[in-house]
Design an enzyme around this catalytic site. Structure first.
Site, PDB file in Angstrom:
ATOM      1  N   MET A 185       0.849  -1.191   0.000  1.00 41.31           N
ATOM      2  CA  MET A 185       0.000   0.000   0.000  1.00 41.31           C
ATOM      3  C   MET A 185       0.887   1.244   0.000  1.00 41.31           C
ATOM      4  O   MET A 185       0.448   2.330   0.371  1.00 41.31           O
ATOM      5  CB  MET A 185      -0.940  -0.013   1.206  1.00 41.31           C
ATOM      6  CG  MET A 185      -1.901  -1.208   1.155  1.00 41.31           C
ATOM      7  SD  MET A 185      -3.472  -0.932   1.977  1.00 41.31           S
ATOM      8  CE  MET A 185      -2.932  -0.709   3.649  1.00 41.31           C
ATOM      9  N   ALA A 189       4.129   3.892   0.948  1.00 42.64           N
ATOM     10  CA  ALA A 189       4.858   4.387   2.121  1.00 42.64           C
ATOM     11  C   ALA A 189       5.916   3.342   2.492  1.00 42.64           C
ATOM     12  O   ALA A 189       5.992   2.869   3.633  1.00 42.64           O
ATOM     13  CB  ALA A 189       3.918   4.684   3.289  1.00 42.64           C
ATOM     14  N   HIS A 215       9.271  -3.465   3.499  1.00 45.23           N
ATOM     15  CA  HIS A 215       8.944  -3.690   2.087  1.00 45.23           C
ATOM     16  C   HIS A 215      10.218  -3.959   1.282  1.00 45.23           C
ATOM     17  O   HIS A 215      10.233  -4.813   0.391  1.00 45.23           O
ATOM     18  CB  HIS A 215       8.255  -2.462   1.487  1.00 45.23           C
ATOM     19  CG  HIS A 215       6.955  -2.101   2.131  1.00 45.23           C
ATOM     20  ND1 HIS A 215       6.806  -0.988   2.930  1.00 45.23           N
ATOM     21  CD2 HIS A 215       5.747  -2.710   2.093  1.00 45.23           C
ATOM     22  CE1 HIS A 215       5.552  -0.918   3.338  1.00 45.23           C
ATOM     23  NE2 HIS A 215       4.898  -1.951   2.861  1.00 45.23           N
ATOM     24  N   GLN A 241     -10.330  -2.573   2.289  1.00 47.36           N
ATOM     25  CA  GLN A 241      -9.884  -3.234   3.514  1.00 47.36           C
ATOM     26  C   GLN A 241      -9.891  -2.308   4.729  1.00 47.36           C
ATOM     27  O   GLN A 241      -9.427  -2.679   5.794  1.00 47.36           O
ATOM     28  CB  GLN A 241      -8.509  -3.879   3.321  1.00 47.36           C
ATOM     29  CG  GLN A 241      -7.358  -2.916   3.143  1.00 47.36           C
ATOM     30  CD  GLN A 241      -6.085  -3.649   2.741  1.00 47.36           C
ATOM     31  OE1 GLN A 241      -5.926  -4.089   1.610  1.00 47.36           O
ATOM     32  NE2 GLN A 241      -5.154  -3.801   3.682  1.00 47.36           N
ATOM     33  N   LYS A 266       4.704 -10.142   9.349  1.00 52.08           N
ATOM     34  CA  LYS A 266       4.140  -9.267  10.381  1.00 52.08           C
ATOM     35  C   LYS A 266       2.616  -9.336  10.364  1.00 52.08           C
ATOM     36  O   LYS A 266       1.975  -9.407  11.401  1.00 52.08           O
ATOM     37  CB  LYS A 266       4.602  -7.832  10.181  1.00 52.08           C
ATOM     38  CG  LYS A 266       3.925  -6.961  11.164  1.00 52.08           C
ATOM     39  CD  LYS A 266       4.419  -5.572  11.195  1.00 52.08           C
ATOM     40  CE  LYS A 266       3.446  -4.743  11.968  1.00 52.08           C
ATOM     41  NZ  LYS A 266       2.267  -4.417  11.175  1.00 52.08           N
ATOM     42  N   LEU A 271       8.498  -3.130  11.968  1.00 47.72           N
ATOM     43  CA  LEU A 271       8.292  -1.990  11.063  1.00 47.72           C
ATOM     44  C   LEU A 271       6.867  -2.018  10.521  1.00 47.72           C
ATOM     45  O   LEU A 271       6.347  -3.060  10.175  1.00 47.72           O
ATOM     46  CB  LEU A 271       9.278  -2.040   9.897  1.00 47.72           C
ATOM     47  CG  LEU A 271      10.760  -1.881  10.222  1.00 47.72           C
ATOM     48  CD1 LEU A 271      11.542  -1.601   8.939  1.00 47.72           C
ATOM     49  CD2 LEU A 271      10.994  -0.762  11.225  1.00 47.72           C
ATOM     50  N   SER A 272       6.278  -0.829  10.454  1.00 47.82           N
ATOM     51  CA  SER A 272       4.924  -0.691   9.923  1.00 47.82           C
ATOM     52  C   SER A 272       4.759   0.733   9.422  1.00 47.82           C
ATOM     53  O   SER A 272       5.298   1.671  10.025  1.00 47.82           O
ATOM     54  CB  SER A 272       3.903  -0.956  11.036  1.00 47.82           C
ATOM     55  OG  SER A 272       2.643  -0.425  10.680  1.00 47.82           O
TER      56      SER A 272
END
Ligand code: PAF
Length: 300
Positions: free
Chosen positions: A40, A42, A47, A72, A160, A195-196
């Protein structure tokens, strides 16, 4: 129309009207395997790790999709303010040797009148699905579309979002889709925080508190040899040290998220809120026996 010859180091961006058809045509018959990393945007190190993992698959066109999927997000969730950073994302993709970025618009993916979605089955209503009704129907619908459009040999997802990964594997098996689904271990900050893209929402104080998730999981993993009750008690004790963290769920399950076994490999999952920010994390844990932390880490 002849298919373009994709080359590492040259980024082809498909982001205009009718690019759903163009990207499908361009990749069809490309003569190399295709690895898709659905995102998605960012993009962060998590990633990039997916991209680097895909790069190790020989003779593969690397394709990244960037699409903030409205389906979602629940009505009170952060779809509008979800971080968007296309220019930086494209630079990062180029630097990592990505050849194709697919960045469709919402009406390209969901033309007016779209009505059919993927039903995730009972697991879609548990854990994250119980807190975010409809979330996994939205995830599976867009992933099914991306797999149909790009038709990759491999699609890579982070561990994750463990329940997402399990459900995508289930969908691919149940709907006879062709892609091999590859799960990639979670990338963490040096203090353990997974990480998010949503970590940027954390206040300075909550960022420090957020380490509670990975610390609690680590305590649980180390209690694994004493059994399920000991694992859950160790996690609860760790979490109690940070009263600002509101737990949504804390569960021990089997690797496929069916009920946990009494002994053997299992998965520990935690989710909750710090202020308005939702955080989730999970870890492999070995229940019973004298397993080392490494053995537990290798288990599902
Ligand atoms: O994990 C994500 O970023 C999203 O859920 C995914 C798989 C790209 C589908 O929108």
């Amino acid at each position: 129309m002849t298919a373009p010859q994709f080359t590492r180091g040259r980024l082809n961006v498909y982001s205009g009207p009718s690019d759903v058809t163009r990207v499908a045509r361009a990749l069809h018959g490309v003569g190399r395997k295709i690895a898709l990393i659905p995102t998605m945007g960012a993009l962060h190190e998590g990633h990039l790790e997916l991209i680097r993992r895909a790069r190790r698959i020989p003779n593969t066109v690397l394709a990244v999709s960037i699409f903030v999927n409205p389906l979602q997000f629940g009505p009170n969730e952060d779809f509008e303010r979800y971080p968007r950073a296309l220019e930086g994302d494209l630079r990062a993709c180029e630097a990592e040797g990505v050849e194709v970025v697919f960045n469709p618009s919402v009406p390209d993916v969901y033309p007016p009148g779209s009505a059919v979605t993927v039903h995730p089955g009972p697991l879609g209503d548990e854990l994250e699905g119980a807190i975010r009704p409809g979330h996994f129907a939205g995830v599976l619908t867009v992933v099914a579309k991306l797999l149909n459009i790009v038709d990759p040999d491999y699609a890579l997802f982070g561990e994750k979002d463990y329940q997402q990964l399990v459900l995508i594997k289930r969908m691919v098996a149940d709907l006879n889709l062709a892609a091999n689904i590859v799960g990639v271990p979670t990338v963490r900050e040096s203090d353990g925080l997974a990480l998010s893209s949503r970590n940027v929402y954390l206040s300075e104080e909550d960022r420090k508190r957020a380490v509670v998730l990975s610390a609690a999981l680590t305590a649980g993993v180390h209690a694994g040899r004493f059994g399920a009750d000991a694992v859950l008690e160790a996690v609860r004790n760790s979490v109690a040290a940070v009263p600002e963290f509101h737990v949504d769920y804390l569960e021990l399950r089997a690797g496929d998220l069916s009920p946990a076994p009494d002994e053997g490999p299992a998965r520990l999952l935690i989710a909750g809120r710090l202020g308005a920010v939702r955080l989730i994390d999970n870890a492999a844990v070995q229940l019973g026996g004298e397993a080392t932390a490494e053995q537990a880490e290798a288990g599902e």
